[in-house]
Motif scaffolding. Structure first.
Motif, mmCIF file in Angstrom:
data_model
loop_
_atom_site.group_PDB
_atom_site.id
_atom_site.type_symbol
_atom_site.label_atom_id
_atom_site.label_comp_id
_atom_site.label_asym_id
_atom_site.label_seq_id
_atom_site.Cartn_x
_atom_site.Cartn_y
_atom_site.Cartn_z
ATOM 1 N N UNK A 1 0.829 -1.204 0.000
ATOM 2 C CA UNK A 1 0.000 0.000 0.000
ATOM 3 C C UNK A 1 0.862 1.251 0.000
ATOM 4 N N UNK A 2 1.889 1.283 0.832
ATOM 5 C CA UNK A 2 2.749 2.469 0.894
ATOM 6 C C UNK A 2 3.499 2.676 -0.419
ATOM 7 N N UNK A 3 3.915 1.600 -1.055
ATOM 8 C CA UNK A 3 4.593 1.744 -2.348
ATOM 9 C C UNK A 3 3.644 2.288 -3.409
ATOM 10 N N UNK A 4 2.366 1.922 -3.309
ATOM 11 C CA UNK A 4 1.392 2.395 -4.283
ATOM 12 C C UNK A 4 1.008 3.850 -4.039
ATOM 13 N N UNK A 5 0.920 4.261 -2.775
ATOM 14 C CA UNK A 5 0.386 5.587 -2.452
ATOM 15 C C UNK A 5 1.448 6.641 -2.186
ATOM 16 N N UNK A 6 2.709 6.234 -2.094
ATOM 17 C CA UNK A 6 3.769 7.205 -1.839
ATOM 18 C C UNK A 6 4.916 6.995 -2.810
ATOM 19 N N UNK A 7 5.839 7.950 -2.820
ATOM 20 C CA UNK A 7 7.077 7.786 -3.582
ATOM 21 C C UNK A 7 8.268 7.749 -2.634
ATOM 22 N N UNK A 8 8.015 7.295 -1.393
ATOM 23 C CA UNK A 8 9.099 7.213 -0.418
ATOM 24 C C UNK A 8 10.150 6.225 -0.888
ATOM 25 N N UNK A 9 11.367 6.433 -0.444
ATOM 26 C CA UNK A 9 12.455 5.549 -0.848
ATOM 27 C C UNK A 9 12.620 4.396 0.138
ATOM 28 N N UNK B 1 20.104 9.206 5.931
ATOM 29 C CA UNK B 1 18.819 9.886 6.087
ATOM 30 C C UNK B 1 18.145 9.973 4.725
ATOM 31 N N UNK B 2 16.868 9.597 4.625
ATOM 32 C CA UNK B 2 16.178 9.698 3.338
ATOM 33 C C UNK B 2 15.998 11.160 2.924
ATOM 34 N N UNK B 3 15.575 11.358 1.692
ATOM 35 C CA UNK B 3 15.373 12.712 1.184
ATOM 36 C C UNK B 3 14.194 13.386 1.866
ATOM 37 N N UNK C 1 10.804 5.278 3.819
ATOM 38 C CA UNK C 1 11.020 6.429 4.712
ATOM 39 C C UNK C 1 11.051 7.716 3.914
ATOM 40 N N UNK C 2 10.737 8.806 4.617
ATOM 41 C CA UNK C 2 10.805 10.151 4.058
ATOM 42 C C UNK C 2 10.996 11.114 5.216
ATOM 43 N N UNK C 3 11.592 12.248 4.941
ATOM 44 C CA UNK C 3 11.647 13.329 5.926
ATOM 45 C C UNK C 3 10.532 14.316 5.558
ATOM 46 N N UNK C 4 9.557 14.452 6.450
ATOM 47 C CA UNK C 4 8.387 15.298 6.199
ATOM 48 C C UNK C 4 8.511 16.609 6.949
ATOM 49 N N UNK C 5 7.841 17.622 6.437
ATOM 50 C CA UNK C 5 7.766 18.916 7.116
ATOM 51 C C UNK C 5 6.737 18.860 8.227
ATOM 52 N N UNK C 6 6.940 19.701 9.228
ATOM 53 C CA UNK C 6 5.922 19.879 10.259
ATOM 54 C C UNK C 6 5.089 21.099 9.913
ATOM 55 N N UNK C 7 3.775 20.925 9.867
ATOM 56 C CA UNK C 7 2.852 22.031 9.605
ATOM 57 C C UNK C 7 2.104 22.324 10.902
ATOM 58 N N UNK C 8 2.410 23.455 11.536
ATOM 59 C CA UNK C 8 1.757 23.812 12.774
ATOM 60 C C UNK C 8 0.432 24.487 12.486
#
Length: 354
Positions: free
Chosen positions: A248-256, A263-265, A346-353
């Motif tokens: 599912x994650x491979x289908x719905x994301x482009x995470x490496x 550290x991933x991108x 994995x991916x490094x995501x931004x924090x949205x406050x």
């Protein structure tokens, strides 16, 4: 005098030919590192843009790296940078045109050049642009790109350029198996002539919440350390529904694929939403170019205030390492086992406050 002059000239020619230091060439103490890798594959790369390559020099440099001969590495690398930028481009393109990520330790020079290398695989204009960009680099930038590329070439298990090219075509740089985009299960019905309707086809509008119609995940708060030793907040995803998991994650994301090293991108389109008023996490989403959520992997079912130390770290770093899926993230060795099996994204995501 004439004899000495001739000896000096022969030493200079030998130095230019072999890449050895002039003193070594003059003394007749030049040496080679065996085995020399086969660099014929470099001639097939479009990034050379028709320019002549010195594959012998490239082979000697890679062999010196594999035997950790620092003097030869220094001399040969300098010769490559100053006299053979097309060969430098070919060495770098054999790596960065094929791997999906440059890795956490790559220089800023390599990070900015790698997209040109990838585009050059199928676009001759982009390949020529990749070459032109390297030819325009100063010596410092060219050194950074070459050193990053040689880090890949120096892997002792790789015997030739052709094997390296074959490897990076099917295996990402971190050693994980290639991403598999699972087939849509509805395709079988379509192939059988059965009419299939999706939610998009039904056009239910924005008032319908489709979150629970898709696979869902839970999150576990963790902390990690960046390659330069800085603390960083981390979220580990675990499946909450039966259809959640690696496919599912491979289908719905482009995470490496991630093997727990480096550290991933960073992808700023992935957001971890955090509410300031009660210091809680609200969800993990992907935001499209129009500002609307396109994928929602996790949504908080209830409000839980975060521990002060974790919130303070989140506030300071404002990025989160997101890793998953791990079926039982609290079980000892579960994450390591998933990483070794190539079933960790994995991916490094931004924090949205908010």
């Amino acid at each position: 005098m004439v004899k000495n002059h001739g000896k000096k000239q022969r030493a200079k020619q030998r130095s230019r030919r072999t890449g050895a230091a002039h003193a070594s060439a003059a003394a007749g103490t030049t040496h080679t590192h065996e085995p020399l890798p086969d660099m014929a594959v470099l001639e097939e790369l479009p990034h050379r843009a028709g320019r002549e390559l010195d594959t012998e020099l490239a082979a000697r440099l890679v062999a010196a790296c594999r035997t950790a001969c620092k003097p030869c590495q220094k001399t040969l690398a300098q010769k490559l940078r100053t006299e053979q930028r097309p060969t430098l481009v070919a060495l770098a393109a054999a790596v960065y045109a094929l791997v999906p990520s440059v890795g956490a330790f790559a220089s800023a020079t390599t990070r900015s050049w790698a997209p040109l290398a990838r585009a050059g695989k199928s676009d001759p204009a982009a390949a020529a642009e990749a070459l032109a960009a390297v030819e325009a680099m100063d010596d410092v930038a060219a050194s950074e790109l070459l050193e990053d590329a040689l880090d890949h070439w120096s892997v002792g298990a790789i015997d030739s350029a052709e094997k390296l090219a074959d490897m990076v075509k099917v295996v990402p740089a971190d050693g994980a198996p290639p991403r598999q985009q699972p087939a849509d299960p509805m395709d079988a019905f379509r192939d059988a002539g059965v009419k299939v309707f999706t939610l998009d086809d039904l056009d239910l509008g924005d008032d319908v919440d489709t979150y629970h119609l898709a696979p869902n995940y839970g999150v576990l708060l963790m902390r990690t350390t960046t390659p330069d030793g800085q603390p960083m907040p981390m979220l580990t995803l675990y499946p909450e529904t039966e259809d959640a998991g690696i496919e599912d994650l491979e289908r719905r994301t482009d995470w490496e694929h991630w093997g727990l090293h480096g550290m991933p991108d960073t992808d700023p389109a992935w957001r971890v939403r955090a509410r300031i008023s009660d210091r809680s996490l609200r969800g993990l989403v992907h935001v499209g170019a129009d500002g609307k959520d396109t994928v929602e992997l996790w949504r908080a079912a209830e409000t839980v205030s975060l521990p002060d130390t974790w919130w303070d770290l989140l506030d300071r770093v404002q990025h989160v390492l997101v890793v998953g899926p791990v079926a039982s993230p609290e079980a000892p060795g579960a994450m390591e086992a998933a990483g070794e099996a190539g079933e960790l994204l994995a991916v490094v995501a931004r924090v949205a406050f908010v």
